[in-house]
Structure formats: structure tokens, C-alpha cells
Scaffold this motif. Sequence first.
Motif, PDB file in Angstrom:
ATOM      1  N   ALA A 156       0.829  -1.204   0.000  1.00 30.94           N
ATOM      2  CA  ALA A 156       0.000   0.000   0.000  1.00 30.94           C
ATOM      3  C   ALA A 156       0.867   1.259   0.000  1.00 30.94           C
ATOM      4  CB  ALA A 156      -0.916   0.010   1.226  1.00 30.94           C
ATOM      5  N   GLY A 157       0.569   2.174  -0.929  1.00 33.43           N
ATOM      6  CA  GLY A 157       1.204   3.483  -0.936  1.00 33.43           C
ATOM      7  C   GLY A 157       0.556   4.404   0.078  1.00 33.43           C
ATOM      8  N   LEU A 245      -2.869  -9.079  -0.276  1.00 32.65           N
ATOM      9  CA  LEU A 245      -2.824 -10.305  -1.063  1.00 32.65           C
ATOM     10  C   LEU A 245      -4.172 -10.484  -1.737  1.00 32.65           C
ATOM     11  CD1 LEU A 245      -1.219 -13.005  -1.657  1.00 32.65           C
ATOM     12  CD2 LEU A 245      -2.533 -13.970   0.250  1.00 32.65           C
ATOM     13  N   GLY A 246      -4.165 -10.696  -3.057  1.00 31.81           N
ATOM     14  CA  GLY A 246      -5.437 -10.769  -3.757  1.00 31.81           C
ATOM     15  C   GLY A 246      -5.446 -11.732  -4.917  1.00 31.81           C
ATOM     16  N   THR A 247      -6.640 -11.913  -5.464  1.00 34.96           N
ATOM     17  CA  THR A 247      -6.880 -12.828  -6.573  1.00 34.96           C
ATOM     18  C   THR A 247      -7.730 -12.121  -7.620  1.00 34.96           C
ATOM     19  OG1 THR A 247      -8.791 -13.680  -5.340  1.00 34.96           O
ATOM     20  CG2 THR A 247      -6.733 -14.919  -5.169  1.00 34.96           C
ATOM     21  N   PRO A 248      -7.686 -12.586  -8.868  1.00 30.45           N
ATOM     22  CA  PRO A 248      -8.486 -11.941  -9.915  1.00 30.45           C
ATOM     23  C   PRO A 248      -9.983 -12.099  -9.698  1.00 30.45           C
ATOM     24  CG  PRO A 248      -6.724 -13.280 -10.870  1.00 30.45           C
ATOM     25  CD  PRO A 248      -6.796 -13.624  -9.419  1.00 30.45           C
ATOM     26  N   THR A 249     -10.401 -13.292  -9.260  1.00 28.30           N
ATOM     27  CA  THR A 249     -11.814 -13.552  -9.001  1.00 28.30           C
ATOM     28  C   THR A 249     -11.962 -13.989  -7.547  1.00 28.30           C
ATOM     29  OG1 THR A 249     -11.555 -15.797  -9.889  1.00 28.30           O
ATOM     30  CG2 THR A 249     -12.365 -14.099 -11.399  1.00 28.30           C
ATOM     31  N   ASP A 250     -13.177 -14.380  -7.167  1.00 32.62           N
ATOM     32  CA  ASP A 250     -13.452 -14.586  -5.739  1.00 32.62           C
ATOM     33  C   ASP A 250     -14.217 -15.883  -5.513  1.00 32.62           C
ATOM     34  OD1 ASP A 250     -13.108 -13.604  -3.110  1.00 32.62           O
ATOM     35  OD2 ASP A 250     -15.152 -12.816  -3.075  1.00 32.62           O
ATOM     36  N   THR A 251     -13.747 -16.964  -6.145  1.00 32.94           N
ATOM     37  CA  THR A 251     -14.380 -18.266  -5.986  1.00 32.94           C
ATOM     38  C   THR A 251     -13.753 -19.029  -4.826  1.00 32.94           C
ATOM     39  OG1 THR A 251     -12.819 -19.388  -7.452  1.00 32.94           O
ATOM     40  CG2 THR A 251     -14.747 -18.328  -8.473  1.00 32.94           C
ATOM     41  N   ARG A 252     -14.346 -20.165  -4.498  1.00 34.78           N
ATOM     42  CA  ARG A 252     -13.770 -20.999  -3.440  1.00 34.78           C
ATOM     43  C   ARG A 252     -12.359 -21.453  -3.816  1.00 34.78           C
ATOM     44  NH1 ARG A 252     -17.029 -25.954  -2.447  1.00 34.78           N
ATOM     45  NH2 ARG A 252     -15.847 -26.093  -0.493  1.00 34.78           N
ATOM     46  N   ALA A 253     -12.148 -21.765  -5.072  1.00 34.52           N
ATOM     47  CA  ALA A 253     -10.805 -22.155  -5.515  1.00 34.52           C
ATOM     48  C   ALA A 253      -9.831 -20.996  -5.339  1.00 34.52           C
ATOM     49  CB  ALA A 253     -10.835 -22.620  -6.965  1.00 34.52           C
ATOM     50  N   ASP A 254     -10.288 -19.760  -5.592  1.00 35.17           N
ATOM     51  CA  ASP A 254      -9.440 -18.586  -5.351  1.00 35.17           C
ATOM     52  C   ASP A 254      -9.064 -18.486  -3.877  1.00 35.17           C
ATOM     53  OD1 ASP A 254      -9.209 -17.287  -7.953  1.00 35.17           O
ATOM     54  OD2 ASP A 254     -11.352 -16.925  -7.788  1.00 35.17           O
ATOM     55  N   ALA A 292     -11.256  -1.872   0.245  1.00 39.30           N
ATOM     56  CA  ALA A 292      -9.859  -2.087   0.628  1.00 39.30           C
ATOM     57  C   ALA A 292      -8.930  -2.175  -0.572  1.00 39.30           C
ATOM     58  CB  ALA A 292      -9.734  -3.351   1.478  1.00 39.30           C
ATOM     59  N   ARG A 293      -9.440  -2.524  -1.718  1.00 36.31           N
ATOM     60  CA  ARG A 293      -8.578  -2.691  -2.878  1.00 36.31           C
ATOM     61  C   ARG A 293      -8.144  -1.332  -3.437  1.00 36.31           C
ATOM     62  NH1 ARG A 293     -11.242  -1.969  -7.788  1.00 36.31           N
ATOM     63  NH2 ARG A 293      -9.750  -3.279  -8.865  1.00 36.31           N
ATOM     64  N   ASP A 294      -6.999  -1.342  -4.091  1.00 36.27           N
ATOM     65  CA  ASP A 294      -6.506  -0.147  -4.776  1.00 36.27           C
ATOM     66  C   ASP A 294      -7.149  -0.107  -6.155  1.00 36.27           C
ATOM     67  OD1 ASP A 294      -5.137   1.809  -6.148  1.00 36.27           O
ATOM     68  OD2 ASP A 294      -3.149   1.159  -5.506  1.00 36.27           O
ATOM     69  N   PRO A 295      -7.982   0.889  -6.456  1.00 36.61           N
ATOM     70  CA  PRO A 295      -8.680   0.912  -7.746  1.00 36.61           C
ATOM     71  C   PRO A 295      -7.732   1.071  -8.931  1.00 36.61           C
ATOM     72  CG  PRO A 295      -9.004   2.974  -6.565  1.00 36.61           C
ATOM     73  CD  PRO A 295      -8.354   2.031  -5.606  1.00 36.61           C
ATOM     74  N   LEU A 296      -6.499   1.482  -8.682  1.00 37.46           N
ATOM     75  CA  LEU A 296      -5.531   1.628  -9.759  1.00 37.46           C
ATOM     76  C   LEU A 296      -4.717   0.366  -9.985  1.00 37.46           C
ATOM     77  CD1 LEU A 296      -4.200   5.207  -8.900  1.00 37.46           C
ATOM     78  CD2 LEU A 296      -6.066   4.558 -10.440  1.00 37.46           C
ATOM     79  N   ALA A 298      -4.356  -3.951 -10.552  1.00 35.95           N
ATOM     80  CA  ALA A 298      -5.056  -5.007 -11.283  1.00 35.95           C
ATOM     81  C   ALA A 298      -5.690  -6.044 -10.360  1.00 35.95           C
ATOM     82  CB  ALA A 298      -4.071  -5.707 -12.235  1.00 35.95           C
ATOM     83  N   MET A 299      -5.402  -5.980  -9.062  1.00 36.10           N
ATOM     84  CA  MET A 299      -5.967  -6.942  -8.122  1.00 36.10           C
ATOM     85  C   MET A 299      -7.482  -6.825  -8.090  1.00 36.10           C
ATOM     86  SD  MET A 299      -5.219  -7.289  -4.027  1.00 36.10           S
ATOM     87  CE  MET A 299      -3.455  -7.504  -4.307  1.00 36.10           C
ATOM     88  N   GLY A 300      -8.146  -7.955  -8.269  1.00 36.59           N
ATOM     89  CA  GLY A 300      -9.599  -7.919  -8.289  1.00 36.59           C
ATOM     90  C   GLY A 300     -10.227  -7.978  -6.911  1.00 36.59           C
ATOM     91  N   HIS A 301      -9.751  -8.907  -6.071  1.00 37.74           N
ATOM     92  CA  HIS A 301     -10.380  -9.132  -4.771  1.00 37.74           C
ATOM     93  C   HIS A 301      -9.305  -9.313  -3.712  1.00 37.74           C
ATOM     94  CE1 HIS A 301     -14.423  -9.763  -6.542  1.00 37.74           C
ATOM     95  NE2 HIS A 301     -13.718 -10.205  -7.568  1.00 37.74           N
ATOM     96  N   VAL A 302      -9.381  -8.495  -2.676  1.00 36.79           N
ATOM     97  CA  VAL A 302      -8.419  -8.589  -1.576  1.00 36.79           C
ATOM     98  C   VAL A 302      -8.814  -9.770  -0.688  1.00 36.79           C
ATOM     99  CG1 VAL A 302      -7.407  -7.426   0.415  1.00 36.79           C
ATOM    100  CG2 VAL A 302      -8.030  -6.104  -1.624  1.00 36.79           C
ATOM    101  N   GLN A 303      -7.845 -10.651  -0.431  1.00 40.68           N
ATOM    102  CA  GLN A 303      -8.101 -11.811   0.420  1.00 40.68           C
ATOM    103  C   GLN A 303      -7.480 -11.672   1.802  1.00 40.68           C
ATOM    104  OE1 GLN A 303     -10.220 -13.872  -0.601  1.00 40.68           O
ATOM    105  NE2 GLN A 303     -10.223 -13.652  -2.826  1.00 40.68           N
ATOM    106  N   MET A 304      -6.414 -10.864   1.924  1.00 38.43           N
ATOM    107  CA  MET A 304      -5.801 -10.641   3.228  1.00 38.43           C
ATOM    108  C   MET A 304      -4.962  -9.376   3.171  1.00 38.43           C
ATOM    109  SD  MET A 304      -5.561 -11.457   6.336  1.00 38.43           S
ATOM    110  CE  MET A 304      -6.410 -13.052   6.305  1.00 38.43           C
ATOM    111  N   VAL A 305      -4.889  -8.687   4.307  1.00 37.84           N
ATOM    112  CA  VAL A 305      -3.997  -7.543   4.474  1.00 37.84           C
ATOM    113  C   VAL A 305      -2.936  -7.952   5.492  1.00 37.84           C
ATOM    114  CG1 VAL A 305      -3.784  -5.119   5.133  1.00 37.84           C
ATOM    115  CG2 VAL A 305      -5.873  -5.929   3.990  1.00 37.84           C
ATOM    116  N   LEU A 306      -1.678  -7.813   5.107  1.00 34.20           N
ATOM    117  CA  LEU A 306      -0.553  -8.213   5.956  1.00 34.20           C
ATOM    118  C   LEU A 306       0.186  -6.998   6.473  1.00 34.20           C
ATOM    119  CD1 LEU A 306       0.947 -11.022   3.678  1.00 34.20           C
ATOM    120  CD2 LEU A 306      -0.630 -11.300   5.573  1.00 34.20           C
TER     121      LEU A 306
END
Length: 330
Positions: A156-157, A245-254, A292-296, A298-306
Amino acid sequence: MTTARLDPDIVARLVGDAVTAPSMHNAQPWKFVFRRADDVMEVHGDAERAMTRADPHHRALHLGCAAALFNLRVSAARHGLRARVHLLPDDSQPWLLATAAIGGVPGEDQELAALHTALRRRHTSRFPFSDEPVPDALLDGLRSAARWEGCRLTVAGDWHLDTLLGLVRDAEHREDIDPLVRAETAAWVSPAHATSGERRDGMPAEVFGPRSSAGSSAVRDFGRDRSMADRGWAVFEERPQLALLGTPTDTRADWLRAGQALERVLLQATADGLATSMTSQPLEWPELRWTARDPLDAMGHVQMVLRLGYGPQGPGTPRRPVADVLEIRD
């Protein structure tokens, strides 16, 4: 029929390493079933340890079980084996999250074996970190660790950090006024020390860390509602170093990929001499998680903030005995 190659002692060691993984409120929401006939380990979610209020869709449960799965892969590599993973192998068994066929020569998994020494050194630290920045070279290594598991890690900036810290305060306020969330959290918090009680899960007093003397911080305060005279106060970093930490989509596999990426990043950070904690509070509220995601980015869905930095590793949390979470079937 395939002749089983693994004896029960090795299987128990693999699971003993797997369960050092982090999980929401240290609920340890996993079960393992080892099939001796084909040397396959099944990883199941434990519905009885789900957070029905804070994690109604079981996203955090998937993350925790997947972190344990990654540790299983690390342990297998350390023992000269390889774990071939299949996510969500049976639609008719929704709590069967993954299988891992164990055997063969690890080959390229030697990089996993190198993380084994960090397994039992990795602890969530709810203590202040120094203001020393994490070098770019180490951050690049953590980004690479996330990519190995098909995920993305971004740091995060300035303006994004302000947004995240504001979301943490918002999430804490929402928790304060929601009696169901507070009761659910309290069920996993113990004012006693782990050495003085028989409980082998949840959050004992020694892992709370000090109270923040400057109000809200990026660290969840599990002792906020409890009076503890010996807990103490401390100044936490004003500008914590947060990574998403993020993923492009938000499925159970993601979620399962993200949980493995989370543990890979945490172990690599530990191996690099960093202290870590997780700032998941905003992600537990759907209306805050998207923000929580940065709109600028490419991360689609935030899964954790470290939270990353230099400081004490923090004490370990108790773990359930392997016998309580492992079943071996012929």
C-alpha cells in the motif's frame, strides 16, 4: 491396489507441521483424513469451527485450511516427498477442500523444503514494529512468493495506507456495536495463559500484545473488552507497512489458492527475518472489503492484508493434538 508407502509416524509428522498454520481466531478449522490405500491426504473444513457471523461464507475458513495445506506441501518436500494437490475434488462433498497425493521425488519442490525451518518460527506478532522500512529486495521476494501460488501481492502506498487504516477503525466500530460479532470473538478468546489451562485452540492472553497508547492501530486487539492489569501499553508504528494479497476472481478455488499464497508469503517473510501480522478486520465486512482494494491496481479481490516489519515474532498460539485432527483409513 497401490501399496502404501507412508507409515503412520510420517503421516503424523506431516499433519503436525500442517497445523502450525494460522487461522481466524486460531480456531484451527481443519480435519485430515489419510487414505493408506493410495497415499492420499484429504483436507476437510470443520463446520463446527466456522465463524457464522464474521465469516458467513467461510472464506476465512478456506484460507486457514489452505494455509495448512501449504504447510503439508512444505513438510512433504522436507521429507523427500511431493504432494500433488487437487482443489475441491468432489462437488458432492463441500467440506472436502483438497486432496494431496503424497509420494515420489520432490524435484522442483526443493524450494518448499527450504521453508520448513520457518514453520515453527512463524508467529503472528501483535507487538509494535520499528519504523525501519522493509527493503525492496525482500518485498520483491514476497511478491514472487505470492505469484508462485497464482496470487498477487501489492504494498500500500501513502494514500492507500490512509484508506486501509480508516477501514480498520470503521471495522472496529462495527464490531463494537454488533453483539453477535463480539460474542463470537469472545468465544475464542481466553484471559488465561496457554500454560495454565487445558484449551488447545483460540487466543490465550499472552498473544494479545500490549494496548496501543495512541488509540486504534492496524493490530486487532483481542483484549479490548477485558481488564488485564499486567498487559501494558505501547506505541505502535504510525505508518505501518501493509501489503495486500489478492486474486483476480473470488471463488472458493481462489480462496484456497490465496490461503496457500498467504502461508508461502508468511514463511518467506519469517525466513527473511521479518515479523508479520494480519489485518483482516475490514475484510470481514462486505461493504468494507471492496473498498480495501486499490482501484488503480489489477488486483480484483483482496483476500488478506498483511502487516510487515521488524520487531518481536510474538509468542506461539496453542495447537490441537494431531490425534484430534487426523484420521487414518485403510
